[in-house]
Design a protein around this motif. Structure first.
Motif, PDB file in Angstrom:
ATOM      1  N   GLU A   1       0.894  -1.250   0.053  1.00 60.63           N
ATOM      2  CA  GLU A   1       0.090   0.062  -0.025  1.00 60.63           C
ATOM      3  C   GLU A   1       0.993   1.131   0.006  1.00 60.63           C
ATOM      4  OE1 GLU A   1       0.662  -1.796   2.879  1.00 60.63           O
ATOM      5  OE2 GLU A   1       1.188  -0.161   4.361  1.00 60.63           O
TER       6      GLU A   1
ATOM      7  N   TRP B   1       0.691   5.982   0.233  1.00 61.49           N
ATOM      8  CA  TRP B   1      -0.274   6.867   0.518  1.00 61.49           C
ATOM      9  C   TRP B   1      -0.308   7.782  -0.618  1.00 61.49           C
ATOM     10  CZ3 TRP B   1       1.096  12.039   1.323  1.00 61.49           C
ATOM     11  CH2 TRP B   1       2.360  12.387   1.638  1.00 61.49           C
TER      12      TRP B   1
ATOM     13  N   LYS C   1      -5.318  11.823   3.856  1.00 59.61           N
ATOM     14  CA  LYS C   1      -4.185  10.960   3.161  1.00 59.61           C
ATOM     15  C   LYS C   1      -5.400   9.763   2.764  1.00 59.61           C
ATOM     16  CE  LYS C   1      -0.070  11.140   5.509  1.00 59.61           C
ATOM     17  NZ  LYS C   1       0.645  10.926   6.912  1.00 59.61           N
ATOM     18  N   ARG C   2      -5.027   9.173   1.521  1.00 61.46           N
ATOM     19  CA  ARG C   2      -5.777   8.370   0.977  1.00 61.46           C
ATOM     20  C   ARG C   2      -4.717   7.013   0.543  1.00 61.46           C
ATOM     21  NH1 ARG C   2      -9.062   9.595   3.071  1.00 61.46           N
ATOM     22  NH2 ARG C   2     -10.882  10.760   2.559  1.00 61.46           N
ATOM     23  N   TRP C   3      -5.014   5.870   1.023  1.00 65.68           N
ATOM     24  CA  TRP C   3      -4.025   4.782   0.789  1.00 65.68           C
ATOM     25  C   TRP C   3      -4.425   4.198  -0.323  1.00 65.68           C
ATOM     26  CZ3 TRP C   3       0.652   4.096   3.611  1.00 65.68           C
ATOM     27  CH2 TRP C   3       0.729   4.946   4.752  1.00 65.68           C
TER      28      TRP C   3
ATOM     29  N   TRP D   1      -4.128   0.581  -1.933  1.00 70.09           N
ATOM     30  CA  TRP D   1      -4.086  -0.577  -1.729  1.00 70.09           C
ATOM     31  C   TRP D   1      -3.807  -1.630  -3.080  1.00 70.09           C
ATOM     32  CZ3 TRP D   1      -3.515  -2.944   3.520  1.00 70.09           C
ATOM     33  CH2 TRP D   1      -3.729  -1.980   4.580  1.00 70.09           C
TER      34      TRP D   1
ATOM     35  N   ASP E   1      -8.493   4.093   4.019  1.00 74.04           N
ATOM     36  CA  ASP E   1      -7.570   4.627   5.012  1.00 74.04           C
ATOM     37  C   ASP E   1      -6.507   3.340   5.094  1.00 74.04           C
ATOM     38  OD1 ASP E   1      -9.166   2.202   6.097  1.00 74.04           O
ATOM     39  OD2 ASP E   1     -10.094   3.576   7.517  1.00 74.04           O
ATOM     40  N   HIS E   2      -5.846   3.269   6.084  1.00 77.85           N
ATOM     41  CA  HIS E   2      -4.602   2.544   6.341  1.00 77.85           C
ATOM     42  C   HIS E   2      -5.082   1.324   7.106  1.00 77.85           C
ATOM     43  CE1 HIS E   2       0.082   2.219   7.016  1.00 77.85           C
ATOM     44  NE2 HIS E   2      -0.432   1.379   5.804  1.00 77.85           N
TER      45      HIS E   2
ATOM     46  N   TYR F   1       4.930   1.340  -7.846  1.00 72.35           N
ATOM     47  CA  TYR F   1       4.594   2.681  -7.198  1.00 72.35           C
ATOM     48  C   TYR F   1       5.287   3.797  -7.747  1.00 72.35           C
ATOM     49  CZ  TYR F   1       1.579   0.133  -3.700  1.00 72.35           C
ATOM     50  OH  TYR F   1       0.562  -0.797  -3.331  1.00 72.35           O
TER      51      TYR F   1
END
Ligand code: ZN
Length: 250
Positions: free
Chosen positions: A114, A116, A125-127, A129, A146-147, A201
């Motif tokens: 995941e 952020w 924050k928007r994680w 995944w 979220d996380h 990523y």
């Protein structure tokens, strides 16, 4: 000296009897056609005679090279809201993510991780995944939230059944502890078992301006944020379908 002279035509009637007519509210140059009376935005010269489709495709391609909406609006003289509409339309016509995937093989290995991103302000924050298939490098599923374990479960539920039976790896983040112990293994980053997912990523941050950490072209809207990520993943998968092609049954 090589000189190119260009004659602008009215997009409505094709007449060359047009004059400049100031700028619209977005700051784009406009013209007025004496023949048909139209007031329109003056397209950039290379796209003057090309169909709108060409301009649209070029703008959308450029957007996926980390350009910002404002930047594109300046370069292509297309209003920002219009580009946003094109993106919405593009994403609406994408196939569901499952249809972009190659069929699973029993010995496939999955990598979960995941990262952020944020919407509006850094604190929001928007994680993101994701699950990647190591063999095809396709993104099997993604979830933005979220996380916590909740988002992790949402992610796992989106993985197609055939892939969910495969062996998977993630780091030691507590949210992953809830995944099936028989097939899932938490490992340290140094083992390299999640290296492909982590590397992806970088690709995403390289290409999509709104997920870069230090940037001004961040997402202002949640829906738009999710849409752009979905767009990138679907097209990334379609570029990585492999010889067997996407599975439409999965
Ligand atoms: Zn005209």
């Amino acid at each position: 000296m090589i000189q190119i002279t260009f004659t602008y035509r009215c997009v409505q009637c094709g007449s060359t009897d047009i004059v400049r007519n100031g700028h619209n509210r977005c700051g784009q140059a406009q013209y007025h056609c004496h023949a048909c009376g139209a007031y329109r935005v003056l397209p950039p010269a290379p796209f003057q005679s090309a169909p709108l489709r060409t301009l649209k495709e070029t703008v959308l391609r450029a957007y996926k090279e980390r350009a910002s909406l404002r930047g594109l609006a300046r370069v292509f003289n297309v209003c920002r809201q219009r580009i946003a509409r094109w993106i919405v339309e593009k994403v609406r016509h994408l196939p569901p993510l499952r249809q972009t995937l190659a069929p699973a093989q029993p010995d496939d290995v999955l990598e979960l991780d995941e990262m952020w991103t944020f919407v509006g302000r850094k604190a929001n924050k928007r994680w993101l995944w994701t699950v990647m298939c190591r063999r095809t490098r396709q993104i099997l599923a993604f979830a933005i939230g979220d996380h916590t374990q909740k988002t992790c479960q949402r992610l796992w539920a989106r993985v197609p059944d055939a892939y969910r039976r495969c062996h998977s790896y993630s780091d030691f983040w507590k949210a992953y502890q809830a995944l099936p112990h028989t097939t899932h293994q938490c490992v340290g980053k140094e083992t390299g078992q999640t290296a492909h997912m982590e590397r992806w990523y970088n690709t995403l941050r390289q290409r999509v301006g709104r997920v870069v950490r230090k940037t001004l072209s961040f997402s202002k809207s949640e829906a738009f944020h999710n849409m752009v990520v979905k767009w990138f993943i679907a097209e990334y998968n379609l570029d990585h379908v492999g010889p067997t092609g996407p599975s439409l049954t999965n």
